[in-house]
Write a protein that holds these residues in place. Sequence first.
Motif, PDB file in Angstrom:
ATOM      1  N   ARG A 141       0.752  -1.157  -0.064  1.00  0.00           N
ATOM      2  CA  ARG A 141      -0.172   0.156   0.067  1.00  0.00           C
ATOM      3  C   ARG A 141       0.817   1.186  -0.077  1.00  0.00           C
ATOM      4  O   ARG A 141       0.458   2.092  -0.641  1.00  0.00           O
ATOM      5  N   THR A 142       1.995   1.131   0.785  1.00  0.00           N
ATOM      6  CA  THR A 142       2.841   2.432   0.651  1.00  0.00           C
ATOM      7  C   THR A 142       4.141   2.079   0.310  1.00  0.00           C
ATOM      8  O   THR A 142       4.857   3.318   0.181  1.00  0.00           O
ATOM      9  N   GLU A 143       4.589   1.089  -0.184  1.00  0.00           N
ATOM     10  CA  GLU A 143       5.866   0.776  -0.613  1.00  0.00           C
ATOM     11  C   GLU A 143       6.021   1.630  -2.026  1.00  0.00           C
ATOM     12  O   GLU A 143       5.595   1.598  -3.032  1.00  0.00           O
ATOM     13  N   PRO A 144       7.273   2.575  -2.416  1.00  0.00           N
ATOM     14  CA  PRO A 144       7.310   3.100  -3.396  1.00  0.00           C
ATOM     15  C   PRO A 144       7.966   2.305  -4.560  1.00  0.00           C
ATOM     16  O   PRO A 144       9.151   1.913  -4.141  1.00  0.00           O
ATOM     17  N   THR A 145       7.135   2.291  -5.539  1.00  0.00           N
ATOM     18  CA  THR A 145       7.671   1.435  -6.784  1.00  0.00           C
ATOM     19  C   THR A 145       7.497   2.022  -7.888  1.00  0.00           C
ATOM     20  O   THR A 145       6.600   2.958  -8.116  1.00  0.00           O
ATOM     21  N   GLY A 146       8.360   1.840  -9.020  1.00  0.00           N
ATOM     22  CA  GLY A 146       8.051   2.420 -10.252  1.00  0.00           C
ATOM     23  C   GLY A 146       8.253   1.290 -11.314  1.00  0.00           C
ATOM     24  O   GLY A 146       8.441   0.117 -11.255  1.00  0.00           O
ATOM     25  N   PHE A 147       7.938   1.598 -12.626  1.00  0.00           N
ATOM     26  CA  PHE A 147       7.885   0.778 -13.713  1.00  0.00           C
ATOM     27  C   PHE A 147       9.711   0.609 -13.927  1.00  0.00           C
ATOM     28  O   PHE A 147      10.386   1.191 -13.763  1.00  0.00           O
ATOM     29  N   THR A 148       9.821  -0.735 -14.622  1.00  0.00           N
ATOM     30  CA  THR A 148      11.193  -1.048 -14.641  1.00  0.00           C
ATOM     31  C   THR A 148      11.820  -0.051 -15.869  1.00  0.00           C
ATOM     32  O   THR A 148      12.961  -0.122 -15.828  1.00  0.00           O
ATOM     33  N   THR A 149      11.113   0.186 -16.368  1.00  0.00           N
ATOM     34  CA  THR A 149      11.663   1.284 -17.660  1.00  0.00           C
ATOM     35  C   THR A 149      10.656   2.636 -17.627  1.00  0.00           C
ATOM     36  O   THR A 149       9.428   2.405 -17.787  1.00  0.00           O
TER      37      THR A 149
END
Length: 302
Positions: free
Chosen positions: A281-289
């Motif tokens: 819910r709170t973990e910052p993630t992004g797309f691999t590119t």
Amino acid sequence: MNASAAGHRRGFRRSAPRVAGKRILITGAARGIGAALARQLHHHGARVALLGIEETLLAQVAADCGDAPWRYCDIGDPAQVQRVVNSLTAELGGLDAVVCNAGIARQLSLLSGDPTVLEETLTVNVLGVYYTLRAAGPHLAHRDGYVLLISSLAAAIHLPLAGAYSASKAAVEALGDTLRIELRHTGARVGMAYFAELDTEMTSRGFGTEAARSILGRSTVSGIAPLGPAIDACERALARRSRRIVSPYWVSMVLWCRPLAQLLVDYSLRGGVAGGLEIARTEPTGFTTEQPARPRRMRKLA
């Protein structure tokens, strides 16, 4: 290396020049599978053309491939894909194969996550493949033509937080099965690559999250496999126009018994999912590119 393994490698290297002279277009060629495959194919005499969105990395790969033609291309833009594929095909003087490799990943909790993650994943991993096939298809509809689609073991085995990626790769599998039938009368063939967790940034950035580790109880499901055997398998597929390739070898066994494998996954992960979803819910993630801005084609949920 034992004598048997050494003999196998020598045997493969003798067959490697079979790709020599083939004109091969690779999407998502800036890094990972696409970049490694482009370099190996060039080394063995193939003529490659590259497309992707990371221009600096693409230019470096192209330079390593004898100044191969390359273009910036947003795979989610059908008009741009059509224009770039036609342009690169003209530079190659025709097309013998396309490797639909471009893809992204990001974790998503289906009930509480951001729906744009699913939208963007499907745009790149599914629509991008379709747009590429639509653009390259007329150039490949001949007796030596070949399409290699990079799917994933995730098309068959579905894990929590990987629903967007799994859905996209299952769709790629369906597109490939359909295209194989539709192209058969032309003599062209279609191959599907099923890879497990390879030593690429897709694995480390897309799935190596704290939420995933909490659910799995470890960093990966099956352990990180080296990239080299997967690249060798792709090269053999392009030389032989193979129907299916896997890496590591055991992926073929999982595919054969996929319903049972899914049941085992469901059973083994039943305890840690709630905690992992809470972390997600709170973990910052992004797309691999990182993706370019593009108009939303799907309705946003309230």
